[in-house]
Write an enzyme that holds these catalytic residues in place. Structure first.
Site, PDB file in Angstrom:
ATOM      1  CG  ASP A  41     -74.482  47.136 -17.136  1.00 60.66           C
ATOM      2  OD1 ASP A  41     -74.226  47.056 -15.923  1.00 60.66           O
ATOM      3  OD2 ASP A  41     -74.428  46.171 -17.928  1.00 60.66           O
ATOM      4  CG  ASP A  45     -76.102  43.508 -14.420  1.00 64.10           C
ATOM      5  OD1 ASP A  45     -76.093  44.581 -15.064  1.00 64.10           O
ATOM      6  OD2 ASP A  45     -76.554  43.437 -13.257  1.00 64.10           O
ATOM      7  CG  ASP A  49     -74.497  49.444 -12.549  1.00 63.33           C
ATOM      8  OD1 ASP A  49     -73.897  50.519 -12.767  1.00 63.33           O
ATOM      9  OD2 ASP A  49     -74.143  48.359 -13.053  1.00 63.33           O
ATOM     10  CG  ASP A 220     -95.555  55.514  -7.487  1.00 68.11           C
ATOM     11  OD1 ASP A 220     -95.410  55.894  -8.657  1.00 68.11           O
ATOM     12  OD2 ASP A 220     -96.105  54.436  -7.181  1.00 68.11           O
ATOM     13  CG  HIS A 354     -91.059  56.194 -15.030  1.00 66.10           C
ATOM     14  ND1 HIS A 354     -91.311  57.437 -14.492  1.00 66.10           N
ATOM     15  CD2 HIS A 354     -91.782  55.307 -14.296  1.00 66.10           C
ATOM     16  CE1 HIS A 354     -92.139  57.302 -13.475  1.00 66.10           C
ATOM     17  NE2 HIS A 354     -92.437  56.030 -13.334  1.00 66.10           N
ATOM     18  CG  ASP A 355     -95.355  55.956 -15.376  1.00 65.61           C
ATOM     19  OD1 ASP A 355     -94.741  54.875 -15.367  1.00 65.61           O
ATOM     20  OD2 ASP A 355     -95.775  56.508 -14.341  1.00 65.61           O
TER      21      ASP A 355
HETATM   22  O1  TEU Z   1     -97.725  55.491 -11.925  1.00 60.82           O
HETATM   23  C1  TEU Z   1     -99.089  55.588 -11.608  1.00 60.82           C
HETATM   24  C2  TEU Z   1     -99.898  55.719 -12.788  1.00 60.82           C
HETATM   25  O2  TEU Z   1    -100.756  56.539 -12.822  1.00 60.82           O
HETATM   26  C3  TEU Z   1     -99.548  54.787 -13.886  1.00 60.82           C
HETATM   27  O3  TEU Z   1    -100.091  53.552 -13.594  1.00 60.82           O
HETATM   28  C4  TEU Z   1    -100.020  55.292 -15.168  1.00 60.82           C
HETATM   29  O4  TEU Z   1    -101.408  55.292 -15.199  1.00 60.82           O
HETATM   30  C5  TEU Z   1     -99.528  54.392 -16.228  1.00 60.82           C
HETATM   31  O5  TEU Z   1     -98.141  54.303 -16.094  1.00 60.82           O
HETATM   32  C6  TEU Z   1     -99.836  54.964 -17.574  1.00 60.82           C
HETATM   33  O6  TEU Z   1     -99.334  54.104 -18.522  1.00 60.82           O
HETATM   34  C7  TEU Z   1     -96.837  55.208 -10.929  1.00 60.82           C
HETATM   35  C8  TEU Z   1     -95.460  54.966 -11.493  1.00 60.82           C
HETATM   36  O7  TEU Z   1     -94.997  56.136 -12.099  1.00 60.82           O
HETATM   37  C9  TEU Z   1     -95.502  53.794 -12.408  1.00 60.82           C
HETATM   38  O8  TEU Z   1     -94.289  53.578 -13.065  1.00 60.82           O
HETATM   39  C10 TEU Z   1     -95.885  52.583 -11.586  1.00 60.82           C
HETATM   40  O9  TEU Z   1     -96.041  51.487 -12.433  1.00 60.82           O
HETATM   41  C11 TEU Z   1     -97.168  52.808 -10.801  1.00 60.82           C
HETATM   42  O10 TEU Z   1     -97.212  54.077 -10.162  1.00 60.82           O
HETATM   43  C12 TEU Z   1     -97.277  51.789  -9.694  1.00 60.82           C
HETATM   44  O11 TEU Z   1     -96.346  52.088  -8.707  1.00 60.82           O
END
Ligand code: TEU
Length: 582
Positions: A41, A45, A49, A220, A354-355
């Site tokens: 950051d 904030d 960024d 995505d 990130h997922d």
């Molecule tokens: O992720 C799709 C997806 O398969 C996720 O929903 C996954 O099942 C979940 O994160 C598991 O915990 C993509 C993106 O990577 C995710 O960050 C988004 O939230 C989603 O699409 C919607 O755009």
């Protein structure tokens, strides 16, 4: 914003393409994924960024990686942290301005780093102007940009809405007395790819970013863009019999998917020297080739979910089997996916993003005595497979899950709405919160740990999500100075992969496949062959080299100081060693 037609400015290339047709820069690249909200950051904030990223590009360059993939940076009300875009041609105000973007891209290119953006084109935000128009009347010119079901037809057949408390993917909109489709939250209405006007808007937008010089897109949930728009009733029996029980397979198998991807290739991708990678939700080993075979002219790569799904209990939301995951199954999955692309196409490999939770906590061991070794072991795995590695920021430091105790600490729509759903059904919230300590996405979204100053040097303000308390020990500052740190190990192994193309292209062969503790494989053939030996357990293990195979006693890389190699090798807990085969 409106997008002008592409002038294909960045078509001629000065890339690292090698002579053979099958060698490509994106196969040899290491991709480093940055979650911009949590990287750095610059203005206090509490949200990362673009200026923050610019200030840390020398650090990224020092890692030796080639490509930066940024999660969405476009204008968004942030219902799903940028995966709900309200203007594809604008920069999210918390992240900066288009001028900042231009400076950032130039600064990346000056350092020889490529930039991959995140294309979220299955859905937009409900705050996108297209949707505002679309919902305003049944005759609006943008009506067909989304999927509507008029209420006179009764309730639409069930479709899942991933981030909804009631689980439904349809939402009633009283303005026009109709339901609209949203596979994710109601803030993320699905775009209607059947409509050629919509497709043209998306392609123009992609060309706009490529003309600016962007080097690729991660796409995505791209397999979701095509659906059967007659919206037939889908029963559990149909799902079980035709789609292996899962909605993701049904949703991902739209009738025109590959027509649209071929059109995208023709109208956009083929005009630029860029890379494309599909988030392969619902893609299986048997359908993968439809996306990435070169002669089909669609995409370059995809990433599958089979690996990261291993070890969760069926029917339970991200709840680990108390026995942990089976290494034999893990080996089977990654070996199968290697074989999928052995002759044609090209794979990817990742253990975190990130997922996902932090790879260390999910696949290694975050107990203090095993953290460093197991983190380096996982890094070794990722960097020695025949696939493009997608490496998640912070994993190079050995960052771990934050393991929140309370729902109030979570920021992710997925965790919050799943909690509410379980609550509304009178389910076991304690069990859910325990499981989230392992599986929640926010575990991988906490701020990057730069140093031991307050908030890990991420922000001078209040971070949007809590910083992991282990930052005083686990941070860039502390690890820079330690030649044996996870960070410096990552740098070494990236160089090793760069200097030994056999680690990129060489044949993969699994050894000792039933061994429940050791994952060992060779890469390459004949005179150029490397063996990778990974002890995935917290016990010492003696492992014998296959008969007839002799190795150089000095390892190419080792996550411990020593290794005793004779006929058998004594491996320390989570020891990872790379040896040259003689
Ligand atoms: O992720 C799709 C997806 O398969 C996720 O929903 C996954 O099942 C979940 O994160 C598991 O915990 C993509 C993106 O990577 C995710 O960050 C988004 O939230 C989603 O699409 C919607 O755009």
């Amino acid at each position: 914003m409106l997008f002008a037609l592409s002038s294909c400015k960045n078509k001629p290339t000065e890339t690292v393409q090698t002579d053979s047709a099958n060698k490509k820069w994106w196969k040899e690249a290491v991709v480093y994924q940055i979650y911009p909200r949590s990287f750095k950051d610059s203005d206090g904030d509490g949200v990362g960024d673009l200026k923050g990223i610019i200030s840390k590009l020398d650090y990224v360059k020092s890692l030796g990686v080639d490509v930066i993939w940024l999660n969405p940076i476009f204008s968004s009300p942030n219902a799903d942290n940028g995966y709900d875009i309200s203007d594809y041609g604008g920069i999210m105000k918390e992240f900066g301005t288009m001028a900042d973007f231009d400076v950032m891209l130039k600064a990346m290119h000056e350092r020889g780093l490529k930039l991959v953006l995140d294309l979220v084109a299955n859905h937009s935000s409900d705050e996108h102007d297209w949707f505002k128009q679309s919902r305003s009347s049944r005759t609006n010119a943008y009506r067909e940009y989304y999927h509507w079901w008029p209420s006179e037809k009764g309730k639409p057949p069930f479709r899942p809405g991933s981030f909804e408390v009631d689980g439904s993917g349809w939402r009633f909109d009283s303005l026009t007395n109709a339901y609209y489709l949203h596979y994710f939250s109601f803030k993320q209405p699905d775009l209607n790819w059947e409509n050629p006007k919509l497709r043209k808007e998306i392609f123009d937008m992609m060309n706009f970013w490529f003309d600016k010089g962007v080097d690729g897109f991660r796409m995505d949930v791209i397999p979701f863009i095509s659906k059967d728009t007659s919206f037939p009733v889908i029963t559990q029996q149909i799902l079980d019999e035709k789609y292996g029980g899962g909605w993701d397979h049904y949703q991902a198998s739209g009738p025109h998917l590959h027509d649209y991807l071929q059109e995208m290739n023709k109208e956009v991708l083929s005009k630029h020297d860029v890379m494309s990678v599909a988030e392969g939700a619902g893609v299986t080993a048997s359908t993968a080739h439809h996306f990435v075979d070169e002669d089909r002219k669609e995409l370059n790569m995809l990433y599958h979910f089979e690996g990261v799904s291993l070890g969760y209990l069926p029917g339970k939301f991200k709840q680990m089997d108390p026995k942990g995951y089976s290494l034999v199954e893990f080996k089977k999955i990654y070996s199968k996916w290697d074989s999928v692309f052995a002759e044609k196409g090209w794979g990817t490999i990742y253990l975190g993003n990130h997922d996902q939770p932090r790879m260390l906590s999910r696949w290694g061991n975050d107990a203090p005595e095993f953290r460093e070794a197991s983190s380096k072991l996982l890094t070794t795995f990722l960097m020695t497979m025949r696939a493009t590695p997608y490496y998640y920021f912070g994993d190079e430091l050995g960052m771990s899950n934050i393991k929140f105790d309370k729902i109030d600490d979570y920021k992710d729509i997925e965790s919050i709405n799943m909690y509410k759903q379980i609550q509304s059904k009178g389910g076991d919230l304690k069990e859910f919160l325990e499981a989230q300590k392992i599986g929640a996405r926010d575990n991988g979204r906490t701020p990057f740990q730069w140093d031991a100053t307050p908030n890990a040097g991420f922000t001078t303000g209040t971070p949007w999500i809590k910083v992991n308390l282990n930052y005083k020990k686990i941070n860039v500052g502390a690890e820079e100075g330690d030649i044996n740190s996870c960070l410096n190990y990552f740098r070494k192994i990236v160089q090793l992969r760069k200097n030994n193309k056999v680690l990129v292209y060489g044949k993969y062969e699994l050894l000792d496949k039933e061994n429940p503790k050791v994952y060992a494989y060779t890469r390459g053939e004949g005179a150029e062959k490397i063996i990778v030996i990974l002890n995935f357990s917290k016990e010492k293990v003696d492992w014998s080299l296959p008969s007839g195979l002799t190795v150089d006693a000095t390892p190419l890389l080792n996550n411990y100081q020593t290794i005793a190699v004779s006929g058998s090798i004594s491996l320390e807990p989570y020891q990872a060693v790379i040896l040259k085969v003689k």
